[in-house]
Motif scaffolding. Structure first.
Motif, mmCIF file in Angstrom:
data_model
loop_
_atom_site.group_PDB
_atom_site.id
_atom_site.type_symbol
_atom_site.label_atom_id
_atom_site.label_comp_id
_atom_site.label_asym_id
_atom_site.label_seq_id
_atom_site.Cartn_x
_atom_site.Cartn_y
_atom_site.Cartn_z
ATOM 1 N N ASN A 212 0.824 -1.252 0.042
ATOM 2 C CA ASN A 212 0.001 0.045 0.072
ATOM 3 C C ASN A 212 0.924 1.363 0.056
ATOM 4 O OD1 ASN A 212 -2.441 -1.286 0.213
ATOM 5 N ND2 ASN A 212 -2.017 -1.879 2.514
ATOM 6 N N ILE A 213 0.826 2.242 -0.943
ATOM 7 C CA ILE A 213 1.416 3.186 -1.200
ATOM 8 C C ILE A 213 0.552 4.494 -0.951
ATOM 9 C CG2 ILE A 213 2.896 4.803 -2.878
ATOM 10 C CD1 ILE A 213 3.289 2.312 -4.289
ATOM 11 N N ALA A 214 0.972 5.582 -0.127
ATOM 12 C CA ALA A 214 0.138 6.702 0.228
ATOM 13 C C ALA A 214 1.187 7.938 0.117
ATOM 14 C CB ALA A 214 -0.336 6.505 1.458
ATOM 15 N N ILE A 215 0.831 8.842 -0.824
ATOM 16 C CA ILE A 215 1.844 9.987 -1.118
ATOM 17 C C ILE A 215 0.697 11.219 -0.728
ATOM 18 C CG2 ILE A 215 2.649 11.389 -3.176
ATOM 19 C CD1 ILE A 215 3.081 8.743 -4.311
ATOM 20 N N THR A 216 1.288 11.954 0.042
ATOM 21 C CA THR A 216 0.552 13.241 0.426
ATOM 22 C C THR A 216 1.395 14.471 -0.281
ATOM 23 O OG1 THR A 216 0.004 12.332 2.602
ATOM 24 C CG2 THR A 216 -0.203 14.825 2.318
ATOM 25 N N MET A 220 -4.325 20.322 -3.034
ATOM 26 C CA MET A 220 -5.488 19.282 -3.592
ATOM 27 C C MET A 220 -4.976 18.610 -4.894
ATOM 28 S SD MET A 220 -8.636 18.433 -2.501
ATOM 29 C CE MET A 220 -9.218 19.818 -1.633
ATOM 30 N N ILE A 221 -5.331 17.470 -4.741
ATOM 31 C CA ILE A 221 -4.954 16.599 -6.057
ATOM 32 C C ILE A 221 -6.079 16.947 -7.136
ATOM 33 C CG2 ILE A 221 -4.530 14.375 -6.976
ATOM 34 C CD1 ILE A 221 -3.018 13.478 -4.458
ATOM 35 N N SER A 228 -6.317 5.978 -6.303
ATOM 36 C CA SER A 228 -7.522 6.888 -5.906
ATOM 37 C C SER A 228 -6.842 8.009 -5.063
ATOM 38 C CB SER A 228 -8.426 5.988 -4.978
ATOM 39 O OG SER A 228 -7.795 5.663 -4.039
ATOM 40 N N ILE A 229 -7.749 9.027 -5.196
ATOM 41 C CA ILE A 229 -7.669 10.345 -4.469
ATOM 42 C C ILE A 229 -8.417 10.835 -3.520
ATOM 43 C CG2 ILE A 229 -6.004 11.230 -6.117
ATOM 44 C CD1 ILE A 229 -8.116 12.865 -7.237
ATOM 45 N N SER A 230 -7.848 11.414 -2.422
ATOM 46 C CA SER A 230 -8.952 11.940 -1.434
ATOM 47 C C SER A 230 -8.213 13.180 -1.009
ATOM 48 C CB SER A 230 -9.469 11.177 -0.229
ATOM 49 O OG SER A 230 -10.040 11.489 0.878
ATOM 50 N N PHE A 234 -2.983 10.569 -2.272
ATOM 51 C CA PHE A 234 -3.189 9.503 -3.492
ATOM 52 C C PHE A 234 -2.724 8.276 -2.869
ATOM 53 C CE2 PHE A 234 -0.673 6.816 -6.184
ATOM 54 C CZ PHE A 234 -1.709 6.538 -7.263
ATOM 55 N N ARG A 235 -3.604 7.102 -2.961
ATOM 56 C CA ARG A 235 -3.527 5.920 -2.615
ATOM 57 C C ARG A 235 -3.507 4.686 -3.818
ATOM 58 N NH1 ARG A 235 -3.797 6.046 3.042
ATOM 59 N NH2 ARG A 235 -5.113 7.964 3.724
ATOM 60 N N MET A 236 -2.600 4.013 -3.455
ATOM 61 C CA MET A 236 -2.288 2.688 -4.480
ATOM 62 C C MET A 236 -2.108 1.565 -3.811
ATOM 63 S SD MET A 236 0.007 2.644 -7.944
ATOM 64 C CE MET A 236 -0.298 1.401 -9.203
ATOM 65 N N ARG A 237 -2.810 0.398 -4.493
ATOM 66 C CA ARG A 237 -2.301 -0.818 -3.857
ATOM 67 C C ARG A 237 -1.685 -1.825 -4.891
ATOM 68 N NH1 ARG A 237 -3.891 -4.143 0.347
ATOM 69 N NH2 ARG A 237 -4.596 -6.286 0.184
#
Length: 258
Positions: A212-216, A220-221, A228-230, A234-237
């Motif tokens: 699981n990767i999380a990039i802040t 705002m993205i 996916s973005i929130s 950004f999150r990626m599996r």
């Protein structure tokens, strides 16, 4: 059938007991830790980056791991000094902190002062693996920043240089196709996993393993691919099997207003 593929399969059989021990350690480690790994990175407005990595061997495996690497009971599994040495002489990436709070855990934090300078250092980042650029849309729209990552068999060996604490002996012994000069196909590698390493009944659990990767980002993205973005996250599996084989390149990108 290629001679290289035949030799590789014969090599698997000749060292099967050695590989099986290592693979079992890696497999159960993923399973016990909710079958996932985590990498958290934060990009600042000045293009600096802070990334946190955690490696954890569950208690249930600590005895077997120590037996495998020849360590005494309760002797630390990880050498923080070895991790520090990995960063000696580096100018574009620095080790902020490394610790082993328990004999079975390694935590580390790395810092990149300038992402563009790191990407320009081809001794660490091969051409095209990571791109970070400023985009100026037409008209009066504000400028944006874009980060894109492309992982392939061509640049996979370089990934190990960017993560402290990874035991190269384990990676090499698993012979993942992503790191092989003459790789077997993903189907052949799966057959090796089923018949020689993990066992067919354990493959569903193995297939559930992922990173699981999380990039802040600093703002705002506005768009992204591959995840996916929130808000600013950004999150990626990435499935572990896909990462080990890289039969198809893995890529993602994200954009945010500068």
């Amino acid at each position: 059938m290629r001679l290289g593929a035949n030799q590789k399969r014969n090599g698997w059989r000749s060292v099967v007991s050695f590989i099986s021990i290592i693979a079992l350690i890696v497999f159960i480690s993923f399973s016990v830790t909710s079958c996932s790994g985590n990498l958290d990175a934060t990009i600042k407005g000045d293009s600096s980056v802070r990334a946190a990595i955690r490696l954890d061997i569950p208690d249930a495996l600590s005895v077997r791991v120590r037996q495998f690497v020849g360590l005494k009971p309760q002797e630390p599994l990880f050498s923080t000094e070895t991790v520090r040495k990995q960063f000696l002489g580096q100018t574009n990436i620095a080790l902020v902190d490394v610790s082993s709070p328990t004999p079975d855990i390694l935590t580390s934090v790395v810092w990149v002062q300038n992402l563009e300078a790191l990407i320009a250092d081809t001794s660490l980042v091969p051409m095209g693996m990571i791109c970070y650029q400023k985009i100026s849309p037409p008209g009066q729209s504000p400028a944006m920043r874009e980060l894109s990552v492309n992982l392939s068999r061509e640049n996979a060996p370089a990934m190990l240089k960017l993560f402290p604490g990874i035991d190269r002996r384990i990676i090499d012994s698993l012979s993942p196709p992503a790191l092989e000069a003459d790789p077997v196909s993903a189907a052949e590698y799966r057959l090796n996993l089923e018949q020689l390493i993990i066992g067919k009944k354990n493959m569903p659990a193995f297939d559930a393993c992922a990173v699981n990767i999380a990039i802040t980002t600093p703002k705002m993205i506005v768009s992204a691919t591959g995840g996916s973005i929130s808000g600013t996250v950004f999150r990626m599996r990435i499935p572990l099997f896909a990462l080990l084989t890289l039969e198809k390149p893995i890529s993602f990108s994200l954009r945010w207003h500068e």
